[in-house]
Design a protein around this motif. Structure first.
Motif, short mmCIF file in Angstrom:
data_model
loop_
_atom_site.label_atom_id
_atom_site.label_comp_id
_atom_site.label_asym_id
_atom_site.label_seq_id
_atom_site.Cartn_x
_atom_site.Cartn_y
_atom_site.Cartn_z
N PRO A 1 33.70 -2.54 -20.36
CA PRO A 1 32.97 -1.30 -20.08
C PRO A 1 31.57 -1.24 -20.70
CG PRO A 1 34.41 -0.96 -21.94
CD PRO A 1 34.57 -2.41 -21.55
N PHE A 2 30.98 -2.38 -20.99
CA PHE A 2 29.63 -2.42 -21.56
C PHE A 2 28.63 -2.91 -20.51
CE2 PHE A 2 32.76 -3.35 -24.86
CZ PHE A 2 32.50 -2.35 -25.76
N ASP A 3 28.91 -2.64 -19.24
CA ASP A 3 28.10 -3.18 -18.16
C ASP A 3 26.88 -2.30 -17.88
OD1 ASP A 3 29.98 -1.27 -17.42
OD2 ASP A 3 29.88 -1.81 -15.32
N GLU A 4 25.85 -2.94 -17.41
CA GLU A 4 24.64 -2.29 -16.93
C GLU A 4 24.43 -2.71 -15.48
OE1 GLU A 4 21.35 -3.19 -19.39
OE2 GLU A 4 22.23 -2.34 -21.22
N GLN A 5 24.11 -1.73 -14.64
CA GLN A 5 23.93 -1.98 -13.22
C GLN A 5 22.50 -1.65 -12.81
OE1 GLN A 5 26.39 -3.47 -11.87
NE2 GLN A 5 27.98 -2.99 -13.38
N ASN A 6 22.03 -2.34 -11.79
CA ASN A 6 20.68 -2.12 -11.25
C ASN A 6 20.82 -1.88 -9.75
OD1 ASN A 6 17.96 -1.90 -10.96
ND2 ASN A 6 17.49 -4.01 -11.49
N CYS A 7 20.75 -0.62 -9.35
CA CYS A 7 20.88 -0.24 -7.95
C CYS A 7 19.51 0.05 -7.36
CB CYS A 7 21.80 0.97 -7.80
SG CYS A 7 23.47 0.73 -8.47
N THR A 8 19.42 -0.06 -6.06
CA THR A 8 18.15 0.14 -5.36
C THR A 8 18.25 1.31 -4.40
OG1 THR A 8 18.76 -1.46 -3.65
CG2 THR A 8 17.51 -2.28 -5.54
N LEU A 9 17.14 2.03 -4.27
CA LEU A 9 16.98 3.09 -3.28
C LEU A 9 15.69 2.79 -2.52
CD1 LEU A 9 17.85 6.25 -5.45
CD2 LEU A 9 19.35 5.07 -3.83
N SER A 10 15.84 2.36 -1.27
CA SER A 10 14.70 1.94 -0.46
C SER A 10 14.37 3.03 0.55
CB SER A 10 15.02 0.63 0.26
OG SER A 10 15.40 -0.37 -0.67
N PHE A 11 13.23 3.67 0.38
CA PHE A 11 12.80 4.75 1.26
C PHE A 11 11.85 4.17 2.32
CE2 PHE A 11 14.09 6.87 -2.57
CZ PHE A 11 14.69 8.04 -2.12
N SER A 12 12.11 4.54 3.55
CA SER A 12 11.29 4.07 4.66
C SER A 12 11.44 5.02 5.83
CB SER A 12 11.70 2.65 5.07
OG SER A 12 10.92 2.19 6.15
N SER A 13 10.52 4.89 6.79
CA SER A 13 10.61 5.66 8.03
C SER A 13 11.43 4.89 9.04
CB SER A 13 9.21 5.94 8.59
OG SER A 13 9.29 6.53 9.87
N PHE A 14 12.19 5.63 9.82
CA PHE A 14 13.04 4.97 10.81
C PHE A 14 12.29 4.68 12.11
CE2 PHE A 14 16.20 4.97 14.23
CZ PHE A 14 17.08 4.03 13.76
N ALA A 15 11.36 5.54 12.49
CA ALA A 15 10.70 5.42 13.78
C ALA A 15 9.23 5.04 13.69
CB ALA A 15 10.82 6.73 14.57
N TYR A 16 8.56 5.42 12.60
CA TYR A 16 7.11 5.24 12.53
C TYR A 16 6.76 3.94 11.81
CZ TYR A 16 6.90 10.14 13.92
OH TYR A 16 7.04 11.32 14.60
N THR A 17 5.96 3.11 12.47
CA THR A 17 5.50 1.87 11.87
C THR A 17 4.28 2.16 10.98
OG1 THR A 17 4.09 1.41 13.77
CG2 THR A 17 6.35 0.56 13.84
N VAL A 18 3.74 1.09 10.41
CA VAL A 18 2.59 1.26 9.50
C VAL A 18 1.36 1.77 10.25
CG1 VAL A 18 3.36 -0.46 7.84
CG2 VAL A 18 2.03 -1.19 9.82
N GLU A 19 1.32 1.62 11.57
CA GLU A 19 0.20 2.17 12.33
C GLU A 19 0.26 3.70 12.43
OE1 GLU A 19 2.08 -0.27 13.43
OE2 GLU A 19 0.74 -2.02 13.35
N ASN A 20 1.46 4.26 12.22
CA ASN A 20 1.64 5.70 12.36
C ASN A 20 1.93 6.42 11.05
OD1 ASN A 20 1.40 5.54 15.22
ND2 ASN A 20 3.54 4.84 15.33
N MET A 21 2.51 5.72 10.07
CA MET A 21 2.86 6.38 8.82
C MET A 21 2.68 5.41 7.67
SD MET A 21 6.43 8.21 7.59
CE MET A 21 6.33 9.42 8.89
N VAL A 22 2.04 5.88 6.62
CA VAL A 22 1.83 5.10 5.40
C VAL A 22 2.44 5.88 4.24
CG1 VAL A 22 0.12 4.09 3.85
CG2 VAL A 22 -0.28 4.09 6.32
N LEU A 23 3.21 5.19 3.42
CA LEU A 23 3.90 5.82 2.31
C LEU A 23 3.13 5.61 1.01
CD1 LEU A 23 7.64 4.88 3.02
CD2 LEU A 23 6.35 6.89 3.75
#
Length: 455
Positions: free
Chosen positions: A169-191
């Motif tokens: 029970p001394f474990d450390e975890q590294n999880c990811t949360l990847s936010f992105s647009s589903f429909a808009y490409t880089v030509e339409n939306m920039v984060l």
């Protein structure tokens, strides 16, 4: 005021063109009367009609959406399903050029709340999301007089996370949360980022400090371009580092197991020849198995953590101790009834382990019994055996024969007693070695727990 009727002039007359074109590419909403009669929905109707389209004047210009989130609770981490369930509040800010008014004409109103169902919203999603979005309906977005729109979205998310439970029970975890647009490409939306990631991490750590089983260590971030079928999408990846609070498992798992192993080690002080040690060890072994069955729900259902290896070693050590006790009991029983001769290699090992090197013979003496002691020095004899015998006279033949029979019987008893002493000494040596193995195992376990806890 009353609603206007037929032939009656309204006290709040709306202009014919509520969304008028201003200088350049901006639009200004006529907000006169907002401070006296409230917000007129008709003033924003032209904006509401555009909610199906991305709010830009020049459609070739991408919309800049700044995002951030606040992690308020880590509800559960499922090692079997490889899922992390958390509660967060997603914040998005973008510019709507069709919403603009002059605060001086509206009594100083600089910010309004508008129902999100009337506005265009970025289709932001989390790539690791493994459930249906359960965001409540009827949320509001805040819009200022410059057209900057801010939308806060509370979310309960189940995200996939590759978990490594070896140090449970001394474990450390590294999880990811990847936010992105589903429909808009880089030509339409920039984060982009609304706030610095360090500020985001500190706020989230303060909120999750006293909640649940997990502690938030920190959040880091990086931006990448995700390519899907020759289309590029802007993506921001957040790395969430968490650590489990081990106190619950130390108290419920490690401490009882350590106590049972320590009691089993102390049972070596019970004499093996008394016959009480074996039943005591069997009772401890049964109790340890019941303990493992009861605590099985606290262990991860998948993988092989280090604590499972520790429990397996404890159980193996207790079984080995029981087998050694049974063997020693049988050996002592055999030695007291009909003691077998000790092999020469075992005798040498016994002398090497129990005697100082300078007092031990270099090699055992070879005799019919393999005892390693000359016949004249066997214990149990009251007088030394005469190595050179006198020839009996004619009148002493019968007495000499009886004396030789008595002497041979005494030598046989002395040899038997010496064998018993050797086997008893061998049993004590085995107890000592196994007891030291117990001490070494407990000391290494304690040091491992302290090292994992501190790191």
């Amino acid at each position: 005021s009353t609603l206007p009727g037929p032939g009656r002039r309204s006290s709040y007359a709306c202009p014919r063109s509520l969304l008028s074109t201003g200088r350049g590419d901006t639009f200004t909403i006529n907000c006169s009367g907002f401070d006296q009669h409230g917000v007129d929905p008709a003033a924003f109707q032209a904006v509401f009609d555009r909610k199906a389209f991305r709010p830009v004047i020049n459609y070739s210009v991408p919309t800049h959406v700044n995002i951030s989130f606040t992690l308020s609770a880590i509800l559960k981490v499922d090692a079997h399903l490889q899922l992390m369930t958390s509660f967060l509040r997603l914040s998005m800010i973008w510019h709507n050029p069709f919403i603009r008014w002059n605060p001086d004409e509206c009594g100083g109103i600089k910010k309004l709340s508008i129902a999100t169902e009337n506005l265009w919203l970025p289709d932001m999603f989390i790539q690791e999301f493994m459930n249906v979005d359960q965001t409540p309906a009827g949320l509001m977005a805040y819009v200022n007089s410059e057209g900057h729109t801010k939308y806060n979205k509370p979310m309960r998310v189940d995200t996939i996370c590759k978990l490594d439970i070896f140090y449970f029970p001394f474990d450390e975890q590294n999880c990811t949360l990847s936010f992105s647009s589903f429909a808009y490409t880089v030509e339409n939306m920039v984060l982009g980022m609304e706030t610095e990631v360090q500020e985001l991490s500190n706020t989230s750590r303060n909120l999750t400090q006293s909640k649940g089983e997990w502690v938030l260590l920190g959040i880091t971030q990086r931006a990448i371009k995700m390519t899907v079928s020759s289309n590029q999408y802007d993506q921001i990846i957040f790395y969430v580092a968490i650590r489990r609070r081990p106190m619950l498992y130390i108290i419920n798992l490690l401490v009882p197991s350590g106590f049972l192993v320590a009691i089993d080690a102390l049972s070596f002080y019970l004499p093996a020849e008394s016959g009480n040690r074996a039943p005591f060890k069997i009772t401890l072994l049964l109790g340890y198995n019941v303990f493992l069955l009861m605590m099985n729900d606290l262990l991860p259902s998948s993988g092989t953590p280090l604590i499972s290896v520790y429990f397996a070693l404890c159980l193996s050590l207790m079984v080995l101790s029981l087998l050694e006790t049974v063997f020693i009991t049988y050996l002592l029983h055999l030695a007291t009834t009909q003691p077998p001769p000790m092999p020469s290699w075992l005798h040498s090992l016994l002398l090497h382990c129990t005697c100082p090197r300078k007092c031990c013979p270099t090699a055992p003496h070879k005799g019919n019994e393999g005892l390693g002691l000359p016949q004249a020095q066997l214990p149990g004899l009251k007088e030394p055996v005469e190595l050179v015998e006198k020839s009996p006279g004619p009148g002493e033949a019968e007495v000499a024969g009886g004396s030789r029979w008595t002497r041979a019987q005494r030598e046989q008893e002395a040899q038997k007693q010496h064998r018993v002493e050797l086997w008893v000494q061998f049993s004590h040596m085995m107890d000592t070695l196994l007891f030291r193995l117990y001490l070494l195992f407990m000391a290494s376990s304690i040091l491992t727990v302290i090292g994992l806890w501190n790191t």
